[in-house]
Motif scaffolding. Structure first.
Motif, PDB file in Angstrom:
ATOM      1  N   GLN A  34       0.807  -1.221   0.000  1.00 36.74           N
ATOM      2  CA  GLN A  34       0.000   0.000   0.000  1.00 36.74           C
ATOM      3  C   GLN A  34       0.839   1.268   0.000  1.00 36.74           C
ATOM      4  N   VAL A  35       2.142   1.190   0.306  1.00 39.20           N
ATOM      5  CA  VAL A  35       2.976   2.402   0.304  1.00 39.20           C
ATOM      6  C   VAL A  35       3.894   2.478  -0.915  1.00 39.20           C
ATOM      7  N   PHE A  36       3.989   1.414  -1.688  1.00 37.26           N
ATOM      8  CA  PHE A  36       4.835   1.436  -2.877  1.00 37.26           C
ATOM      9  C   PHE A  36       4.202   2.298  -3.959  1.00 37.26           C
ATOM     10  N   SER A  37       5.045   2.890  -4.779  1.00 40.29           N
ATOM     11  CA  SER A  37       4.602   3.752  -5.874  1.00 40.29           C
ATOM     12  C   SER A  37       3.780   2.960  -6.894  1.00 40.29           C
ATOM     13  N   ARG A  93       6.569  -7.081  -8.049  1.00 42.40           N
ATOM     14  CA  ARG A  93       5.334  -6.700  -7.373  1.00 42.40           C
ATOM     15  C   ARG A  93       4.242  -7.703  -7.713  1.00 42.40           C
ATOM     16  N   PRO A  94       3.482  -8.138  -6.711  1.00 46.11           N
ATOM     17  CA  PRO A  94       2.403  -9.091  -6.999  1.00 46.11           C
ATOM     18  C   PRO A  94       1.344  -8.476  -7.907  1.00 46.11           C
ATOM     19  N   LYS A 117      12.327   0.038   9.741  1.00 44.96           N
ATOM     20  CA  LYS A 117      11.903   0.466  11.083  1.00 44.96           C
ATOM     21  C   LYS A 117      10.849   1.565  11.052  1.00 44.96           C
ATOM     22  N   GLN A 118      10.690   2.233   9.933  1.00 46.61           N
ATOM     23  CA  GLN A 118       9.646   3.248   9.809  1.00 46.61           C
ATOM     24  C   GLN A 118       8.254   2.621   9.855  1.00 46.61           C
ATOM     25  N   ARG A 119       8.153   1.335   9.503  1.00 43.06           N
ATOM     26  CA  ARG A 119       6.840   0.668   9.465  1.00 43.06           C
ATOM     27  C   ARG A 119       6.772  -0.577  10.344  1.00 43.06           C
ATOM     28  N   VAL A 120       7.913  -1.157  10.681  1.00 44.90           N
ATOM     29  CA  VAL A 120       7.950  -2.388  11.472  1.00 44.90           C
ATOM     30  C   VAL A 120       8.565  -2.068  12.828  1.00 44.90           C
ATOM     31  N   ILE A 147      11.501  -2.165  -0.834  1.00 41.94           N
ATOM     32  CA  ILE A 147      11.458  -1.253   0.316  1.00 41.94           C
ATOM     33  C   ILE A 147      12.558  -0.219   0.175  1.00 41.94           C
ATOM     34  N   TYR A 148      13.738  -0.649  -0.193  1.00 37.78           N
ATOM     35  CA  TYR A 148      14.886   0.241  -0.364  1.00 37.78           C
ATOM     36  C   TYR A 148      14.647   1.217  -1.513  1.00 37.78           C
TER      37      TYR A 148
END
Length: 118
Positions: free
Chosen positions: A3-6, A13-14, A58-61, A104-105
């Motif tokens: 939901q946060v990926f562009s 990507r699935p 760490k921003q999300r987990v 993520i990176y």
């Protein structure tokens, strides 16, 4: 993380494919955009900075055990023939988690490009 990926990111990507990327580019071209940037980052999986990646995660987990497991995955090392080599950067190619970690990176690059109007 999906939901946060562009919406403009298609690799690993699935439910997304190279054909979807081509269709998106065609639609954007028809809207008047005439430049496309297609990147293939040389040795990308081998050069991911572990500390930066972990900071992004760490921003999300927040679960310390999950963060520990991810760090252990990143630093698990590789076998070169019969020689073991420690890994201080990169994500294991062929690892089930590596494509997600790579996205993520790269999501941080996508956010920066979006902020700059690209």
């Amino acid at each position: 993380y999906e939901q946060v990926f562009s919406d403009n990111s298609y690799g690993f990507r699935p439910g997304r494919s190279a054909h979807d990327a081509i269709q998106s580019v065609t639609e954007l071209y028809n809207q008047g955009y005439h430049y496309v940037v297609d990147l293939d980052l040389k040795a990308y999986f081998d050069t991911v900075n572990h500390d930066l990646l972990m900071n992004f995660i760490k921003q999300r987990v927040t679960d310390p055990w999950l963060l520990h497991l991810i760090r252990r995955f990143l630093t698990s090392g590789v076998m070169n023939g019969e020689l073991f080599r420690k890994t201080t950067k990169g994500t294991p190619q062929g690892g089930n988690l590596s494509p997600l970690l790579a996205n993520i990176y790269l999501n941080e690059l996508d956010k920066l490009l979006t902020q700059r109007g690209h």
